[in-house]
Design an enzyme around this catalytic site. Sequence first.
Site, PDB file in Angstrom:
ATOM      1  N   SER A 110      10.932  77.822 -10.497  1.00  0.00           N
ATOM      2  CA  SER A 110      12.316  78.300 -10.506  1.00  0.00           C
ATOM      3  C   SER A 110      13.081  77.750  -9.305  1.00  0.00           C
ATOM      4  O   SER A 110      13.176  76.553  -9.140  1.00  0.00           O
ATOM      5  CB  SER A 110      12.344  79.826 -10.570  1.00  0.00           C
ATOM      6  OG  SER A 110      11.767  80.280 -11.772  1.00  0.00           O
TER       7      SER A 110
ATOM      8  N   LYS B 169      34.109  95.518 -15.941  1.00  0.00           N
ATOM      9  CA  LYS B 169      33.756  95.867 -14.565  1.00  0.00           C
ATOM     10  C   LYS B 169      32.366  96.517 -14.546  1.00  0.00           C
ATOM     11  O   LYS B 169      32.076  97.399 -15.349  1.00  0.00           O
ATOM     12  CB  LYS B 169      34.803  96.820 -13.973  1.00  0.00           C
ATOM     13  CG  LYS B 169      34.527  97.247 -12.550  1.00  0.00           C
ATOM     14  CD  LYS B 169      34.575  96.061 -11.593  1.00  0.00           C
ATOM     15  CE  LYS B 169      34.325  96.509 -10.158  1.00  0.00           C
ATOM     16  NZ  LYS B 169      34.263  95.369  -9.232  1.00  0.00           N
TER      17      LYS B 169
END
Length: 306
Positions: free
Chosen positions: A120, A172
């Site tokens: 990764s 949000k």
Amino acid sequence: MTFSADYLLDRIRLKRRLRIWQGIGILAICAALLALAARFDVFGHGDHIARLWVEGIIRDDVARDEMIAELKRDPKVKAVIVRINSPGGSVVGGEALYRNLRDLANEKPVVAVMGEVAASAGYMTALAADYIVAREGTITGSIGVLMQSANVKGLMEKIGVKPVIIKSAPLKAAPNPMEDLTPQSRKATEAVILDMFDMFQSMVMERRNLSKAEVSRLADGRIYTGRQAKNARLIDETGSEAAALAWLKREKKVPSTLEVIDAIYGEEDLWAGAQSAIAKSFFDKTLISKGLSLDGLISVWQPELK
């Protein structure tokens, strides 16, 4: 005045323990002084190859960034070996390392040597090098980005807790463990993930000279052994640090007689410096693993635990 045999034995044992702790204290002070000497080059090292360690979870690290900039400025540093042993970390941490190492590589040869794991963001870090070496058994790849969350709404309802959420707009704080993931929220979140994934794939294409189709086939999140990565052209060679040194001599004309010196950064106290200087692997490799706690987007490989 006479003393019992038990009392005298206790005194002897106490003195022995005190001597042991005194010896440990003296060794710690000496080690700290050696660490400071290495950090500030008081022994006046000549031309050398710097070894930069990237271990554990990769985060955004100002001290590490400053060290890379210092290696770039130091005329005595003729090349840099980046030793990577990391399952990954935050996307920002991996990106920062990649960008800073690429800046360094514009001035000096940089070669990456992978340890047990370089996956990764760990692999993203290796991509910045001019040459990548891994062991045949190294775990690498895991090219991808993820964001992890959970929906605990049902659990909260079972224990009688009802979340109250007031927000300025529907997206949000999404995803939010306290509410269901809406199709709109999922789409917005996936767009963020895919944008960073595109950045990661672009790095692989550019640095490994692979086509978009080749990278798309390789970047499905899977891990590779060092041998598999070599066959897929994700790395250049299987071997050890000796292979990296041989490449530096062969391709970059870096003298094999140069000493390899560890670049120490981010030490907050003398004892931390001593640990890194004389017993880094002993003190860092404990039986209790450190928990993974990262905010934001992450690029990390970790075995599934059930």
